[in-house]
Design a protein around this motif. Structure first.
Motif, PDB file in Angstrom:
ATOM      1  N   ILE A 115      -8.495 -12.411   1.306  1.00  0.00           N
ATOM      2  CA  ILE A 115      -7.564 -12.907   0.307  1.00  0.00           C
ATOM      3  C   ILE A 115      -6.749 -14.054   0.878  1.00  0.00           C
ATOM      4  O   ILE A 115      -6.676 -15.117   0.303  1.00  0.00           O
ATOM      5  N   ILE A 116      -6.070 -13.820   1.973  1.00  0.00           N
ATOM      6  CA  ILE A 116      -5.310 -14.822   2.691  1.00  0.00           C
ATOM      7  C   ILE A 116      -5.331 -14.403   4.132  1.00  0.00           C
ATOM      8  O   ILE A 116      -5.652 -13.256   4.492  1.00  0.00           O
TER       9      ILE A 116
ATOM     10  N   PHE B 184      -4.028  -4.371   3.439  1.00  0.00           N
ATOM     11  CA  PHE B 184      -3.061  -5.461   3.543  1.00  0.00           C
ATOM     12  C   PHE B 184      -2.132  -5.241   4.734  1.00  0.00           C
ATOM     13  O   PHE B 184      -1.908  -4.103   5.155  1.00  0.00           O
ATOM     14  N   THR B 185      -1.584  -6.335   5.242  1.00  0.00           N
ATOM     15  CA  THR B 185      -0.607  -6.235   6.325  1.00  0.00           C
ATOM     16  C   THR B 185       0.741  -6.749   5.844  1.00  0.00           C
ATOM     17  O   THR B 185       0.817  -7.676   5.030  1.00  0.00           O
TER      18      THR B 185
ATOM     19  N   LEU C 250      -2.569  -8.739  -7.140  1.00  0.00           N
ATOM     20  CA  LEU C 250      -2.726  -9.469  -5.877  1.00  0.00           C
ATOM     21  C   LEU C 250      -2.020 -10.815  -5.933  1.00  0.00           C
ATOM     22  O   LEU C 250      -1.364 -11.231  -4.967  1.00  0.00           O
ATOM     23  N   GLU C 251      -2.136 -11.489  -7.043  1.00  0.00           N
ATOM     24  CA  GLU C 251      -1.461 -12.777  -7.196  1.00  0.00           C
ATOM     25  C   GLU C 251       0.052 -12.610  -7.112  1.00  0.00           C
ATOM     26  O   GLU C 251       0.757 -13.423  -6.495  1.00  0.00           O
ATOM     27  N   SER C 252       0.540 -11.533  -7.680  1.00  0.00           N
ATOM     28  CA  SER C 252       1.984 -11.266  -7.668  1.00  0.00           C
ATOM     29  C   SER C 252       2.499 -11.042  -6.254  1.00  0.00           C
ATOM     30  O   SER C 252       3.506 -11.637  -5.851  1.00  0.00           O
ATOM     31  N   ILE C 253       1.821 -10.202  -5.469  1.00  0.00           N
ATOM     32  CA  ILE C 253       2.334  -9.893  -4.134  1.00  0.00           C
ATOM     33  C   ILE C 253       2.119 -11.056  -3.163  1.00  0.00           C
ATOM     34  O   ILE C 253       2.874 -11.216  -2.202  1.00  0.00           O
TER      35      ILE C 253
ATOM     36  N   LEU D 293       4.789 -11.043  -0.014  1.00  0.00           N
ATOM     37  CA  LEU D 293       4.972  -9.644   0.377  1.00  0.00           C
ATOM     38  C   LEU D 293       3.955  -9.187   1.414  1.00  0.00           C
ATOM     39  O   LEU D 293       4.188  -8.219   2.128  1.00  0.00           O
ATOM     40  N   ILE D 294       2.819  -9.881   1.474  1.00  0.00           N
ATOM     41  CA  ILE D 294       1.805  -9.536   2.461  1.00  0.00           C
ATOM     42  C   ILE D 294       1.529 -10.731   3.361  1.00  0.00           C
ATOM     43  O   ILE D 294       1.718 -11.889   2.960  1.00  0.00           O
TER      44      ILE D 294
END
Length: 496
Positions: free
Chosen positions: A5-6, A259-260, A334-337, A342-343
């Motif tokens: 994701i990122i 996620f981290t 996912l877009e929101s966090i 947040l991650i």
């Protein structure tokens, strides 16, 4: 596919002194219990076949010890009945003779509840392992208590249903033990606890009476709901022999994200977002701190999921029945966090192989810690504001003398606080640094000293930290009514 994701003092009350506290110490054996003799063994051999009465020390040894090798009894006899009637005859005889009995399922517990404290007869339910029926209209499955949880799942899966409870020990734990301990597991957030999913129970009381509450009805408002007494009673009120359980349809669209995060405050914010934005498809929300990841990497054949180490890791599972609908909700989440930082990093798995790899990180923690040395395990429910604070407090308290890790079902407020030392066996000085402090801390925040593992032989004299004196008195009254000779799983659950 996998998509990036990122980028103290109470301890001394519980146990008697032994040399150097080099092992888990036990309450004194109650002299009211009879000692097994040859006549007893002959009686049981007349009830059961010869393969179901184990007396050879090499055969009995494995049943005498829990899988973590923390608790060990001295039983000389294991009985393995195949029917409810055989359980009834065994208990009736033991009650008349005042022989203590410990029911045992898959023996995967963590508080010593399924192994003898002294020389109690071990009543193994392993041979009572049949699935007796399934109603595809209501989704209710009925099975004997010794049925392994994973076998129930394998039976249901081709029929389009799933078990509402999922545990790391699902390959060996048994449904009767799950019910007796009110096991929680990783999907309680989605399906709720066993008090709501168990529709009926058949159980045998200490005097051999068979209690048939094996209803398959969703609604039955006829007097006291007696089955609830047995759920979570850890074999102290009766031996569960059969259960009927509601099973939900098996989801066809499953996604798992790892996620981290760089702070626990962000973990809490993500949980709030997940509940509100994922709603009906959110099935698990698990958390691990970095020391958990490190210990798994040290003892399992897995790779570090991310290049950059972060203090907190979250595993989120969604499960539903409409892939397009689920993907839209998940992408919005996912877009929101991500937009709100947040991650730090994350990956999404949608195929079976990578989903299993993510879950292995979470489910291998307990096994990996066991390979480190002695593990002091605490299973707590705490309000979110204090959820991780106790881990940080204990880490500061030990100042590098032990490995303190925190993980668990953050979605339902269940923290597993584990403290491991390379030095075996268990040491009094370590216990003294933990207890009763951890229980006092939990009690001061109106938490529970046992979220899902139960009380067993580990915590009876700490029960007052979570239950009032009147509540404990009522529990003792129920126990005395149902098992007046106290032959069922003595030294467990209730304080003396």
């Amino acid at each position: 596919m996998l998509t990036n994701i990122i980028k103290n003092n109470n301890l001394k009350k519980c146990f008697r002194q032994v040399k150097n506290y080099s092992t888990i110490i036990k309450p004194e054996r109650d002299s009211k219990y009879a000692t097994i003799n040859n006549q007893d063994i002959n009686y049981f051999q007349n009830i059961l076949d010869k393969h179901s009465v184990l007396t050879d020390p090499s055969d009995v040894e494995g049943f005498n010890q829990d899988w973590m090798k923390k608790y060990k009894g001295t039983s000389s006899l294991v009985l393995k009945p195949k029917t409810t009637e055989q359980v009834s005859e065994i208990l009736k005889y033991c009650n008349n003779r005042k022989i203590a009995v410990v029911p045992q399922g898959g023996n995967t517990g963590l508080v010593g509840g399924s192994v003898p404290v002294h020389d109690e007869i071990i009543l193994s339910l392993a041979n009572m392992n049949k699935i007796e029926g399934f109603d595809p209209i209501t989704g209710v499955v009925t099975c004997q208590s010794g049925t392994v949880l994973e076998n129930i799942e394998s039976y249901l899966s081709p029929l389009g249903y799933t078990v509402p409870i999922d545990l790391g020990a699902k390959g060996s734990c048994q449904i009767g033990g799950n019910v007796s301990t009110n096991a929680g597991g990783i999907r309680l957030l989605r399906y709720g606890g066993l008090h709501g999913n168990i529709l009926g129970i058949e159980a045998v009381l200490a005097d051999g009476s068979i209690i048939d509450c094996l209803s398959t009805l969703r609604k039955d408002n006829t007097g006291y709901d007696l089955k609830q007494l047995f759920i979570g009673s850890e074999g102290t009120l009766g031996v569960i022999t059969k259960v009927s359980m509601i099973t939900p349809p098996k989801p066809t669209s499953v996604n798992v994200g790892l996620f981290t995060c760089d702070s626990f405050d962000k973990v809490k914010t993500i949980l709030t977002r997940a509940k509100s934005q994922l709603g009906d498809i959110l099935s698990a929300f698990e958390f691990m701190d970095r020391p958990c990841i490190d210990v798994v990497l040290a003892h399992q054949q897995v790779q570090d999921p991310f290049d950059n180490k972060q203090p907190f890791y979250i595993l989120i599972e969604t499960s539903g029945f409409n892939e397009t609908h689920d993907s839209e909700k998940l992408n919005d989440f996912l877009e929101s966090i991500m937009n709100d930082d947040l991650i730090v990093d994350g990956s999404l798995a949608t195929d079976t192989k990578n989903i299993s790899a993510f879950w292995k990180l979470r489910e291998s923690i307990t096994e990996s810690l066991g390979k480190e040395g002695a593990v002091y395990k605490y299973d707590l429910s705490l309000p979110m504001d204090q959820f991780y604070s106790i881990v940080e407090i204990m880490r500061n308290k030990f100042e590098g003398k032990a490995n303190v890790v925190g993980f668990g079902h953050v979605g339902d407020g269940n923290l597993h606080l584990n403290i491991s030392t390379p030095k075996k066996p268990y040491q009094k000085e370590i216990f003294d640094m933990i207890e009763p402090f951890v229980y006092e801390y939990t009690s001061s925040h109106r938490g529970s000293i046992s979220a899902e593992h139960g009380i067993g032989s580990m915590k009876p004299n700490h029960l007052h930290y979570s239950k009032s004196s009147n509540s404990i008195h009522l529990m003792k009254s129920i126990k005395n009514t149902m098992d007046p000779n106290n032959i069922l799983n003595p030294y467990k659950v209730l304080p003396n």
